[in-house]
Design an enzyme around this catalytic site. Structure first.
Site, PDB file in Angstrom:
ATOM      1  N   HIS A  53       2.146 -13.004 -59.524  1.00 17.86           N
ATOM      2  CA  HIS A  53       1.579 -12.832 -60.862  1.00 17.86           C
ATOM      3  C   HIS A  53       0.057 -12.871 -60.787  1.00 17.86           C
ATOM      4  O   HIS A  53      -0.517 -13.733 -60.120  1.00 17.86           O
ATOM      5  CB  HIS A  53       2.010 -13.977 -61.786  1.00 17.86           C
ATOM      6  CG  HIS A  53       3.455 -13.950 -62.176  1.00 17.86           C
ATOM      7  ND1 HIS A  53       4.288 -12.903 -61.891  1.00 17.86           N
ATOM      8  CD2 HIS A  53       4.198 -14.845 -62.876  1.00 17.86           C
ATOM      9  CE1 HIS A  53       5.495 -13.159 -62.386  1.00 17.86           C
ATOM     10  NE2 HIS A  53       5.465 -14.331 -62.977  1.00 17.86           N
ATOM     11  N   CYS A  98       6.567 -19.963 -64.562  1.00 16.44           N
ATOM     12  CA  CYS A  98       5.782 -19.465 -63.423  1.00 16.44           C
ATOM     13  C   CYS A  98       4.331 -19.185 -63.782  1.00 16.44           C
ATOM     14  O   CYS A  98       3.411 -19.564 -63.064  1.00 16.44           O
ATOM     15  CB  CYS A  98       6.416 -18.208 -62.843  1.00 16.44           C
ATOM     16  SG  CYS A  98       6.959 -17.011 -64.080  1.00 16.44           S
TER      17      CYS A  98
END
Lengths: 358, 358
Positions: A253, A129
């Site tokens: 994130h 990710c």
């Protein structure tokens, strides 16, 4: 028009639910969907396009007559089952780290290296990710101005560790607000020796450590970046280093990226122009109006949000940048489905005569 | 032995309460304590060493017969009142940004540049919280191995913005956990145009922005580092750049620091040896046992915690490091009281004949 039988391996997890949702919204002509999970979940039902589908236990036999597998049930499950699926003629897009570093397995961010799909031998890997969103933001810069070095510090959301881990962080937060003691049982890493609370805290450990002090997550970012951008996980031309930190965020994130281009005359304006039209990027860089990427505003979106671009005035050609993306979508489910869409569009949903079987 | 009348300006804030506590525990022989705040708080009482002290309104006259002022009531208050205190013979240690960049005002982290205190002309400035902890960790490295470049990304706790801001973050978290909408009214910056929730989010804005896209907080880190380490806020020898991000942590700033030394043979082992005996540093770097700095474990401590030291293998002499310290203690109240202790120890609590009056 060919229609596809698609199996989702790990359908009950945080990424699994998004795989279902992203597949529902995709351009792939779906003939049939199979939802696969562990024995424990078999028999339960989940919806696909409003239709209840019974979850089946993931066994080698269940992949008979499957065309495409989207896998997100952990590295061990992928290692065991994806070769079985390939043997039975299914092309697999794997969201785990099981095969990412195998030379025979393309590691793909469609905006960056879609062409690698043409070399697949049955398995395509979805990058980590934290790597994906950095690639989407940096590739257009690398192509136009050259890249020499990347130094990244991550701010990674709790959901990156899965639904149970996320639930734990939220329950710790509740305890803290009620004046009770927080007790971590999952973070930083399920199965590691010690556990610490994440709520209202920072944990500079994602995955386990290597002997050199780097965490696996940090090495993943370094090696995957090199493989995606240069085709070789050890190519020293582009230098990469990373520090990965878990933060008490639900989804999204953040990444503070310092990068050195090969163009010492490069300006912030030229960088912004480039990113404005870059695929998959939303430029969100207007400090005067306090516009910059945030996890809360990136949640639920497929794009990678880029902002806070600043020149390092003491090092011409070097810049700071802030990147945020939904780690469950572009960081996982959407990138996986996007790879599957490209496989379909390019008529690549065929296992070659010499498949890669792990 | 000389005894000192000490005034705490801004006694009711998050830092103020810690100034009282740190002064109680200090080596300074205190004759009398004056607690100063705005008119609104005057008349209320706070304890010092178990004795109730009535808060007085901060006016110029209140500094008569005060020897030492510890100020943390905001930049505007310091600008207005500290010259009045100096005129009346008080030496001031200022925890605001009001005078930090004035050449006549020493900017001091005792572990780094205590000698600058000997040049004071009535006012000594306490650096920004995020600068201090980085200086404590990097100065021993700079002294032994030379420093060429610092690239820092911060993870700054909510309490750095004051008690009301911290309360807002916690109340947002409560709303989120109760399924209610979060609404930011203070973060990222009180008085700026837009506000965003901080709970479970990341805000890449601390203080307002300059035209070049950097925030004031980022420029503070850059200029203060240069002034503390080199005596000149613009000295280009040591290159510094910073990205400052607010995170939903209560107390304790994290910093991911990449630094380039002038010693290309330097090893992680030598760095650890150096930090093991460095003043004010606790080396907390044992990945095999999951030991590394965390805000929750640094809270309430005076030290700066350093760990996750890793070599950038592609750039000999360059390293990654993770630093955490209590932003209200070493980042504010303790560094302020520590400066006052050193002034006392070195008999420097005298206003010189040519004082600096702003």
């Amino acid at each position: 028009m060919r229609e596809y039988t698609v199996a989702i391996l790990g359908a009950t997890g945080a990424v699994g639910s998004r795989l279902i949702e992203q597949l529902e919204q995709s351009t792939i002509p779906v003939k049939k969907v199979k939802l696969l999970a562990s024995k424990r979940s078999a028999g339960k039902q989940l919806n696909f396009k409003g239709q209840a589908i019974t979850i089946e236990e993931a066994t080698p036999e269940v992949f008979e007559s499957v065309d495409l597998v989207l896998a997100s049930a952990g590295g061990a499950v992928s290692k065991r089952l994806l070769p079985e699926a390939v043997k039975r003629g299914a092309v697999c897009v794997d969201n785990t780290s099981a095969f990412r570093m195998e030379p025979e397995v393309p590691l793909v961010v469609p905006e960056v290296n879609e062409q690698a799909l043409f070399e697949h031998r049955g398995i395509v890997a979805n990058p980590n990710c934290s790597t994906i969103q950095m690639m989407v933001a940096l590739e257009p810069i690398r192509q136009k101005f050259g890249l020499e070095q990347i130094i990244v510090s991550t701010y990674q959301a709790a959901s990156g560790a899965g639904q149970t881990a996320l639930d734990e962080m939220l329950s710790e937060a509740k305890d803290y607000l009620n004046g009770e003691k927080m007790e971590g049982k999952i973070f930083p890493v399920k199965g590691d020796k010690k556990h610490y609370p994440l709520a209202f805290n920072l944990l500079p450990q994602i995955d386990v450590f290597e002997d050199d002090g780097y965490s696996h997550e940090e090495w993943k970012m370094i090696h995957e970046t090199k493989k995606i951008m240069q085709g070789d996980m050890n190519d020293p031309k582009l230098k990469v280093t990373a520090t990965c930190v878990r933060v008490p965020v639900v989804i999204g994130h953040g990444e503070s990226v310092y990068f050195k281009t090969t163009d010492t005359t490069l300006t912030v304006e030229k960088l912004k122009e480039t990113l404005q039209t870059a695929p998959g990027v939303v430029l969100q860089d207007d400090p005067a109006h306090q516009e910059y990427p945030q996890p809360l505003t990136a949640e639920g979106k497929r794009e990678t949000f880029v902002g806070r671009i600043r020149a390092d005035k003491e090092n011409p050609g070097s810049f700071n940048m802030w990147i945020v993306s939904d780690n469950l979508l572009k960081g996982a489910a959407w990138n996986t489905v996007q790879i599957a869409e490209r496989l379909v569009e390019n008529d690549l949903v065929h296992v070659p005569t010499e498949p890669y079987l792990g």
